[in-house]
Design an enzyme around this catalytic site. Structure first.
Site, mmCIF file in Angstrom:
data_model
loop_
_atom_site.group_PDB
_atom_site.id
_atom_site.type_symbol
_atom_site.label_atom_id
_atom_site.label_comp_id
_atom_site.label_asym_id
_atom_site.label_seq_id
_atom_site.Cartn_x
_atom_site.Cartn_y
_atom_site.Cartn_z
ATOM 1 N N CYS A 1 42.049 -72.447 -16.687
ATOM 2 C CA CYS A 1 43.499 -72.492 -16.926
ATOM 3 C C CYS A 1 44.276 -72.971 -15.701
ATOM 4 O O CYS A 1 45.252 -73.720 -15.826
ATOM 5 C CB CYS A 1 44.009 -71.128 -17.388
ATOM 6 S SG CYS A 1 43.696 -69.774 -16.241
ATOM 7 N N HIS B 1 45.186 -65.012 -15.916
ATOM 8 C CA HIS B 1 45.619 -66.184 -16.686
ATOM 9 C C HIS B 1 46.808 -66.846 -15.992
ATOM 10 O O HIS B 1 47.498 -66.227 -15.176
ATOM 11 C CB HIS B 1 46.010 -65.768 -18.104
ATOM 12 C CG HIS B 1 46.149 -66.918 -19.067
ATOM 13 N ND1 HIS B 1 45.256 -67.964 -19.098
ATOM 14 C CD2 HIS B 1 47.086 -67.200 -20.014
ATOM 15 C CE1 HIS B 1 45.613 -68.818 -20.054
ATOM 16 N NE2 HIS B 1 46.726 -68.372 -20.616
ATOM 17 N N ASP C 1 50.696 -73.199 -22.765
ATOM 18 C CA ASP C 1 49.508 -72.390 -22.495
ATOM 19 C C ASP C 1 48.270 -73.255 -22.692
ATOM 20 O O ASP C 1 48.055 -73.800 -23.787
ATOM 21 C CB ASP C 1 49.471 -71.193 -23.462
ATOM 22 C CG ASP C 1 48.401 -70.167 -23.096
ATOM 23 O OD1 ASP C 1 47.404 -70.548 -22.448
ATOM 24 O OD2 ASP C 1 48.565 -68.983 -23.441
#
Length: 483
Positions: free
Chosen positions: A264, A396, A417
């Site tokens: 991520c 995250h 995201d």
């Protein structure tokens, strides 16, 4: 309690009295004058006579009848002799003899149980067991305790090693390979499950190897044009929004087979970079980065920043190496990479909630100020030149591409995201009037309740002198905390 009939010593029991007489007075034991049976004392002798000779019997007339205490011949004057010579023993009231308590360690006799307890406590505190007495028990207890402590330490060390290995696996530092290996393993798994044809496997493998060789992203997980579609939507629809600020030209990048579960941070950097590449202000800084780099290339770029001297503490956490691993990166690595490219940025640390129920109103206020500064006016939709914001929390990270201000003054962040599939993000290119697909992006204050957030915000370019100064500063401190 019993009293020795010969020396008068008080013994704890009759059995003890018999043992005492046998050991201390083997030749002085009183005997029954009727049957010559041995007794440990006068009391036992009396009980013997009452039990064995209940009927009165005449004493034998033998002149050799001896005193049971001193052995002197007394004949028929035995009773008078005993009372005259040994009256002290005859008059002893054994029922009123004071109870005694013996120390189990040193044998000291005490008259009070509390005194005995205090005496024994002193032995335990000083470990002053007499030689040959209880010292063996102490040594055994100490040895057992030492073995137990050693076993606990071994178990604790084993548990710590297992936890460390678990953390290494979680953060991609277990040496299990990086992007390329995971990509190939996952494609092989898809082929084995019948979800991918062998020819597709070989084609995608060849494409991946080519992209890795050139250090560029293959673009297969990219979705472009979303921020432009949002700008049009807000101008025509969504009556409950008072104003909205948007970053321009941000592409969405989804995690792929090669980085799912750990990529991520890299994908959010690609999103941020996609906007900077479309802004002429950053052309000089990014002249060597005309295309979006692949994840292994981004890892190499961060390693190069470390070699220049940025964030040595963070570099040591990764042993100064990212390439070939599945290591997670965060705000500090993004800051080091951007600064090494002469892109001016800062880390802001929202280290604790500042609102009720664990919310972060100051985070929302800071982002509103970031977008609205130099963008004041009456327009409902403001497509700013501000780059998107890198937003990090535990486990995250996401990319802030804008912020809404509702008519009731509530604030709502718009987030890209990398975990959201490209198929879902593409729905945002054709927003209907009710804007249901916007739920993929919208995050109200009640939705962001992590204990801590960090953001990396870009704000211009650096001179070479400023870059050097920031490199030195990063070796001490890289983030500003919001109180």
């Amino acid at each position: 309690m019993s009293v020795c009939g010969i020396c008068g010593r008080v013994l704890p029991s009759e059995a003890a009295a018999r043992r005492h007489v046998n050991r201390a007075h083997p030749d002085r034991q009183p005997r029954c004058p009727l049957c010559s049976a041995a007794a440990s004392g006068y009391e036992e002798l009396c009980r013997h006579v009452e039990a064995v000779h209940p009927e009165p019997q005449p004493l034998p007339r033998s002149p050799k009848l001896e005193c049971p205490f001193c052995g002197e011949a007394a004949g028929h004057q035995l009773e008078a002799h005993v009372r005259a010579r040994h009256g002290r023993l005859l008059g002893a009231d054994t029922e009123n003899v004071e109870q005694l308590y013996e120390c189990p360690i040193c044998g000291l006799t005490c008259t009070d149980i509390q005194i005995l307890e205090e005496h024994v406590d002193l032995h335990l505190e000083e470990h002053s067991f007499p030689e040959g007495g209880g010292s063996g028990d102490l040594e055994l207890a100490q040895r057992l305790q030492t073995e137990e402590d050693k076993q606990q330490r071994l178990e604790e060390e084993k548990r710590e090693k297992e936890e460390f290995k678990k953390l290494q696996r979680q953060y991609g530092l277990d040496g299990s390979g990086g992007y390329k290996k995971q990509f190939l393993n996952n494609m092989e798994r898809e082929v084995n499950r019948g979800r991918m044809q062998p020819f597709e496997y070989h084609k995608r493998k060849a494409d991946m190897m080519e992209c890795l060789a050139f250090g560029i992203d293959d673009g297969k997980t990219k979705t472009s044009g979303i921020t432009e579609a949002l700008c049009k939507y807000y101008q025509n629809e969504n009556k409950d929004v008072r104003r909205v600020w948007l970053s321009a030209g941000v592409d969405h990048f989804q995690s792929s087979l090669g980085d799912k579960g750990w990529g991520c941070g890299y994908r959010n950097f690609q999103m941020l970079l996609s906007s900077l590449l479309q802004n002429s202000l950053y052309n000089d800084c990014l002249r060597d980065t005309a295309l979006i780099p692949s994840i292994p290339k981004i890892q190499s770029m961060i390693e190069d920043a470390w070699k220049e001297g940025f964030d040595p503490h963070g570099a040591s956490h990764f042993n100064n190496r990212l390439r070939g691993s599945k290591a997670w990166i965060g705000a500090c690595e993004i800051y080091s990479l951007l600064t090494s490219l002469r892109i001016k940025c800062q880390i802001i640390d929202f280290h604790k909630p500042t609102g009720p129920t664990g919310t972060h109103p100051r985070l929302f206020e800071w982002i509103l100020h970031y977008y609205s500064t130099d963008n004041e006016g009456t327009a409902k939709v403001v497509c700013t030149s501000r780059p998107p914001i890198y937003l990090q929390h535990q486990g995250h990270s996401r990319t802030v591409v804008g912020i809404e201000e509702k008519k009731n003054k509530a604030l709502c962040l718009l987030l890209f995201d990398p975990g959201c599939p490209a198929q879902e993000m593409q729905k945002l290119l054709k927003l209907n009037s009710d804007g249901t697909s916007l739920k993929l992006l919208r995050k109200f204050m009640g939705s962001l309740k992590e204990k801590q957030y960090q953001i990396v915000a870009v704000d211009g370019i650096l001179t070479l002198e400023e870059k050097t100064a920031r490199c030195l500063a990063s070796q001490v401190l890289t983030s500003e905390k919001i109180p």
